[in-house]
Design a protein around this motif. Sequence first.
Motif, short mmCIF file in Angstrom:
data_model
loop_
_atom_site.label_atom_id
_atom_site.label_comp_id
_atom_site.label_asym_id
_atom_site.label_seq_id
_atom_site.Cartn_x
_atom_site.Cartn_y
_atom_site.Cartn_z
N ALA A 274 48.15 94.85 -21.29
CA ALA A 274 47.43 93.58 -21.31
C ALA A 274 45.99 93.80 -21.79
N CYS A 275 45.37 94.89 -21.38
CA CYS A 275 44.01 95.19 -21.86
C CYS A 275 44.00 95.45 -23.37
N VAL A 276 44.99 96.17 -23.85
CA VAL A 276 45.10 96.41 -25.29
C VAL A 276 45.29 95.09 -26.02
N LEU B 162 52.37 85.77 -10.74
CA LEU B 162 51.14 85.06 -11.07
C LEU B 162 50.42 85.72 -12.25
N PHE B 163 50.45 87.06 -12.29
CA PHE B 163 49.85 87.76 -13.42
C PHE B 163 50.49 87.32 -14.73
N THR C 41 44.29 90.50 -11.06
CA THR C 41 45.55 91.09 -10.59
C THR C 41 45.30 92.44 -9.92
N LEU C 42 44.46 93.27 -10.53
CA LEU C 42 44.21 94.60 -9.99
C LEU C 42 43.42 94.56 -8.69
N LEU C 43 42.79 93.43 -8.39
CA LEU C 43 42.09 93.29 -7.11
C LEU C 43 43.05 93.08 -5.95
N ARG C 44 44.32 92.85 -6.26
CA ARG C 44 45.34 92.64 -5.21
C ARG C 44 46.06 93.96 -4.95
N PRO C 45 45.79 94.61 -3.81
CA PRO C 45 46.47 95.88 -3.52
C PRO C 45 47.99 95.75 -3.50
N ALA D 189 40.09 88.91 -17.64
CA ALA D 189 39.84 88.34 -16.31
C ALA D 189 41.15 88.25 -15.51
N VAL D 190 42.24 87.90 -16.19
CA VAL D 190 43.55 87.85 -15.52
C VAL D 190 43.94 89.24 -15.02
N VAL D 191 43.70 90.27 -15.84
CA VAL D 191 44.02 91.64 -15.44
C VAL D 191 43.17 92.05 -14.24
N ALA D 192 41.88 91.76 -14.30
CA ALA D 192 40.97 92.14 -13.21
C ALA D 192 41.38 91.47 -11.91
#
Length: 433
Positions: free
Chosen positions: A288-290, A224-225, A408-412, A403-406
Motif C-alpha cells: 500500500a505504501c508503494v 476496514l483497511f 491501520t498500523l496503529l491498531r495492534p 493515512a489509511v496505512v498509518a
Amino acid sequence: MRIFNLIWAGQAASLIGSAMTAFGVGIWVFQQTGSATAFATLILAASLPGLLTLPVAGALVDRWERRQVLILSDGGSVVVPVTIVVLHQVDALALWHVYVLAAVLSVFRAFQWPAFSALVAQIVPKEQLGQANGRLAVAEAAGQLLGALFGGMLYGLAGLTGLLTVDIVTFAVAVATVLISLRMLPAVSRQDGPAAAERGRLLRELPEGWRFIRQRPGLFGLLLFFAGNNLVMEMAIVLVSPLVLSIAGPAELGVVNAVGWTGMVLVGGLISLTREPRDRIRAITLVACVHAVLVLAMGMQHTVWTVGAAMAGILGGYAVTNAATATIWQLKTPSELQGRVFAVRRMMAWSAEPVAYGLAGPVVALVGAPLSAEGGALHGVTGGGAGADIAAVFLLLGPALLAVVAATLLRPSVRHLERVLPDAPSPVKVPAA
C-alpha cells in the motif's frame, strides 16, 4: 495441487471468455447508441445485481458442495452469450435485452468467487495456499489482458457472434474441468458436522459472515483497511484512462493497460512459484505504501511512460496483496463459514468501484481543477496544461492512502493478527487423486 490446477485452468479460460464478452458487448452498445450514458448503464447492470446477490450466494456456497456451485455459476452464465447470439443472428437484439442479460450474468458470476476461494482452502495443502492464490491473481490478470486483446481482434474479424461463440466454448471448458474433478475427487458433503446440524433458515444465516468478522477485531480492522485502500486506489485507477487520453490517445491507453496487466501476470506468476511472505500484514501494508508513492509519481510526472510503469507496479502489487490477503482469510475462517465471510469481503471490494466512479468526476472538477490552475496551490507541481487537474487529485490520493496505512498500523489487533488470532481448524481434505 492436481485438482486445483485442473479447476484453475478451466476458470481461467472462463475469465478470458467473460472479458472478451464484456469487451465486445460494450463496443456493440456504444456503436448502436453512441451514448456514454448507455455504456455506463451497461456497467451498472453488470455489477449491481451481483453485488446485491452476494450475501445469498455466500450462504448457499456454505450449504452446497463448492464445485457444484462452480458448475451452477458457469452453466448459468453460458445462457447469456447463447441468448445474445440467437437474438443477434435473427436481428432482434435490442438494448434492453443486453441490460437484462448483463444483470443475469452478474447474478450467476456472484457465486463463482466465494465458491472458488472457499474451495481452494479445501483442496490445497495449507503450506501451498500462497502459491495457489498467486495463480488466481495470474488468472484474473490474464483474463483482463488476453480478453481485451483477443476481443479486439475477434470483434473485427468475426463480429459479435464470433466473439461470443468463443466465450461459450470457454464456459464449456470450465464446466468440463469441474466435472472431471468430481470424477477424480468425489463430492464433499456440506451437510455433515456440527455446523450443518445447527443450520436454520437461509435468511437467518445471511448475517453470520458479517457477525464472524465483527467479533474479531483483527479481521474487522483488515476489512476496514481494504475499504479505505480500495476507495482511494479505485479512484486513482478510474482516473488513469482520462489522464492518458488527455495527454495522448487511445493507442497509448491500450499500451498502458497492457503494461499494467502484464505486471500483475508476472508478479502473480512469481508468487505461484515461490514462498509467500512470512509476515503477510507487513507485506500488505508495504505494498500500500508503494502504491501511494506510485500514485504520487503519476501526479508529479504525468507522462505515458510514467503512468504505464506506475500501473505495472500497482497491479503487480495487487498480485501480492490479493494472494496474502486471501491466505489470511482462508486460514482464519472456518470452512463452513467461508462462503458467507468471503461474500462480505467481495461486497466491500465491489462497492468501492461505483463509489469511486461517482466521486472521481466531482473531485477533479471541484478540487483538482482549482488546485492545478494558475495561482493554485499545486500549479507549480502539476505544471498546468492537459491532465493537470487529474494529476492534482493524484497528489492528494497518495497522502490519503498513506493515512489509511498509518491508521491501520496503529491498531495492534491488525498488526499482530496472524499471531494473535489462531488458525481455524483445517477443513477435511479429500484423499489425493
